[in-house]
Scaffold this active site. Structure first.
Site, PDB file in Angstrom:
ATOM      1  CG  HIS A  83      -1.709   1.271   1.363  1.00 44.46           C
ATOM      2  ND1 HIS A  83      -2.872   1.468   0.648  1.00 44.46           N
ATOM      3  CD2 HIS A  83      -1.506   2.409   2.071  1.00 44.46           C
ATOM      4  CE1 HIS A  83      -3.352   2.671   0.921  1.00 44.46           C
ATOM      5  NE2 HIS A  83      -2.548   3.259   1.779  1.00 44.46           N
ATOM      6  CG  ASP A 162     -11.717   3.805   6.500  1.00 41.48           C
ATOM      7  OD1 ASP A 162     -11.216   4.662   7.254  1.00 41.48           O
ATOM      8  OD2 ASP A 162     -11.495   3.781   5.279  1.00 41.48           O
ATOM      9  NE  ARG A 169      -9.969  10.819   9.482  1.00 38.58           N
ATOM     10  CZ  ARG A 169      -9.109  10.056   8.796  1.00 38.58           C
ATOM     11  NH1 ARG A 169      -9.477   8.860   8.354  1.00 38.58           N
ATOM     12  NH2 ARG A 169      -7.903  10.470   8.545  1.00 38.58           N
ATOM     13  CB  SER A 184      -8.259   5.385   7.820  1.00 39.30           C
ATOM     14  OG  SER A 184      -8.706   5.408   6.500  1.00 39.30           O
ATOM     15  CE  LYS A 188      -8.968   2.463   3.813  1.00 38.67           C
ATOM     16  NZ  LYS A 188      -9.101   3.842   3.408  1.00 38.67           N
TER      17      LYS A 188
END
Ligand code: URA
Length: 428
Positions: A83, A162, A169, A184, A188
Site C-alpha cells: 500500500h 472507515d 473526516r 483507516s 482496509k
C-alpha cells in the site's frame, strides 16, 4: 456493553484514554447509525487534538475491521500486498503486482479511486480498454490462485466504518491525524486478508506527510498496528519531492508501467519497484527469488497481460490519446534543479486526470509527461513538460499551478534522478 456517546467524547476531549470496550462500542454504534454524525465529528476532533496511544489505535483499527467482513484468501501461494500513502506519478502497483506474482506470491491489491492531486490506481487501469475494476470475492480468490495478482476495487463489505468515518473526516478538518490515518489505512488492508503487507510511506511536497519526521511516525504506527493484528508488516519511507518517473496521469502512467515490465522505463520507477518487491518477497518467505532476473525474463510482463485479460482488458489495445497537447519549454540553458511534485500533481489534476468530488469521472488521456527530471541538462526552447487534456479550457489553470514548479540552474550541481536516495529508511 453500552455507553453514552457524550461520555466517550468527554473522556477524549479531556485527554483521557478510551478503553477497548468504549472504542468497540462507539465504532459499532456509529456504523449502525446509533451514534450520530455530529457526535462522531466531535469525537474525531477530540482524537485529532488529543491523539491516541498505541493500544487505543490498535483497538480502534480492530473495531473498524470488525465493522465488516475479513476476507479469507484460501490460495496455494503466500499472500502479500503493498500500500502506498499516495504520491504524484506513483504507478508502482502496476509493475509491482505482476512482478511479485511472477516471483511466486499472490498479491491481492484492493484499491481505491483517486481524490485530489494524487492519482488512483483504478483510474489509471481503467484507461485500458475493457478493463473492469469491480470483482466479486469469488472472482478475486480465483484470479489470485490462477494469475497470482489482482488489482480491483475494495468490496463494499470491507471496513464500512472507515468509509463512513473517512467521508465525515473529509468535511470536518480531521483527516490529518496520524491515529485516524493509520487506523483507516490498516483496517482496509488487514480486512483484505493478506498475510504480509509492505507500506510505501511517502514524504515530501507531493505526499500527505510533508516532513520525514511525520512520515516516520506514521510508518511506525502502521507497523505497530499490522504486527498487533498478526500481519507481517514492513514500512519503506520514500521521497516524494518530485514526481516518480516521467508520466503523471492515467493512460500515460499505464504506458510507463508497461515500459518497466518490458525491461525499460525510468530508473527511479524500476529501482523502487525492485526495492518493494524484495521486501514483499521477504515477507512471503520467497527471499531467494531475485526480482531482477524475473523482470528481465519477461515473466512479469506475461503476468501483467494475464492480469489485464482476466479482468476483461485488452493488453494490446491502444491507450486513449488526448485531444489537446500543450508543451512547456525551458526558458534557458542549464540543469533542471527542481521539479515540484505537488505542483505537477495539481496541474495534472486540473487537466482532468483527477476528480474533485467522489463519483466524478476522470479523463483517461489527461496527464503530464516530464521530458526532463531533476539533474538533467536542458537547453533553452526544449520541451520540459507535455500537458495532455481533452478539455483545452483547463490549460491556463494547469499552467498557473506550474508557475513555480521548476527551477533551472546555470551550474550542474543537481543530482541525476537515478532512483538512488529515494528510499530514506526501512522499518520492520
Ligand atoms: N488514506 C486512507 O485510506 N485513509 C486516510 O485517513 C488517509 C489516507
Amino acid at each position: 456493553m453500552s455507553f453514552a456517546a457524550v461520555d466517550v467524547i468527554r473522556a477524549k476531549r479531556d485527554g483521557g484514554r478510551l478503553t477497548g470496550e468504549q472504542i468497540a462500542w462507539v465504532v459499532d454504534a456509529y456504523t449502525r447509525g446509533v451514534v450520530a454524525e455530529e457526535q462522531m465529528a466531535a469525537l474525531a476532533m477530540a482524537i485529532f487534538l488529543r491523539g491516541m496511544d498505541a493500544g487505543e489505535i490498535v483497538a480502534w483499527t480492530g473495531a473498524m475491521i470488525d465493522s465488516g467482513e475479513r476476507l479469507t484468501l484460501d490460495v496455494s501461494r503466500p499472500t502479500v500486498d503493498k500500500h502506498s500513502t499516495g504520491g504524484v506519478g506513483d504507478k508502482i502497483t502496476l509493475p509491482l503486482a505482476p512482478l511479485v506474482a511472477a516471483c511466486g506470491a499472490a498479491v491481492p491489491q484492493l484499491s481505491g479511486r483517486g481524490l485530489g492531486h494524487t492519482g488512483g490506481t483504478l483510474d489509471k487501469l481503467e484507461s485500458v480498454p475493457g478493463w473492469r475494476a469491480e470483482l466479486s470475492t469469488v472472482e478475486i480468490v480465483r484470479q489470485l490462485d490462477e494469475v497470482g495478482a489482482v488489482v480491483c476495487a475494495a468490496t463494499e463489505g470491507l471496513a464500512p466504518a472507515d468509509r463512513k468515518l473517512y467521508a465525515l473526516r473529509d468535511v470536518t478538518g480531521t483527516v490529518e491525524s496520524i491515529p485516524l490515518i493509520a487506523s483507516s489505512i490498516m483496517s482496509k488492508k488487514i480486512a483484505e486478508g493478506s498475510s504480509g503487507l509492505v507500506l510505501d510511506v511517502k514524504t515530501g511536497s507531493g505526499a500527505f506527510m510533508k516532513t520525514p519526521d511525520q512520515a516516520r511516525e506514521l510508518a511506525r504506527t502502521l507497523v505497530e498496528i499490522g504486527t498487533a493484528h498478526g500481519v507481517s508488516t514492513t514500512a519503506v519511507l520514500t521521497g516524494m519531492g518530485t514526481p516518480l518517473g516521467r508520466a503523471v496521469g492515467n493512460a500515460v502512467e499505464v504506458a510507463e508501467a508497461v515500459e518497466v515490465l518490458q525491461g525499460g522505463g525510468p530508473a527511479d520507477v524500476v529501482s523502487l519497484t525492485l526495492t518493494l518487491a524484495r521486501e514483499m518477497l521477504a515477507l512471503a518467505g520467497l527471499s531467494t527469488v531475485d526480482p531482477v532476473e524475473v523482470l528481465a525474463s519477461g515473466a512479469a510482463y506475461r503476468t501483467w497481460r494475464r492480469m489485464i485479460l482476466a479482468q476483461g482488458g485488452d493488453p494490446d489495445a491502444p491507450l486513449p490519446t488526448p485531444r489537446h497537447v500543450q508543451v512547456v519549454e525551458a526558458s534557458q540553458d542549464g540543469v533542471l534543479s527542481t521539479l515540484d511534485a505537488c505542483s505537477v500533481g495539481l496541474a495534472a489534476w486540473r487537466l482532468g486526470a483527477g476528480r474533485a468530488r467522489r463519483g466524478d469521472p476522470v479523463q483517461h488521456a489527461a496527464g503530464i509527461l516530464c521530458h526532463a527530471k531533476p539533474g538533467d541538462a536542458v537547453v533553452a526552447g526544449q520541451p520540459l513538460l507535455e500537458l495532455h487534456t481533452d478539455t483545452p479550457g483547463a490549460v491556463p489553470s494547469a499552467l498557473k499551478a506550474l508557475e513555480s514548479a521548476f527551477t533551472i540552474s546555470a551550474d550542474d550541481e543537481a543530482p541525476a534522478s537515478t532512483g538512488e536516495g529515494l528510499v530514506l529508511e526501512i522499518l520492520r
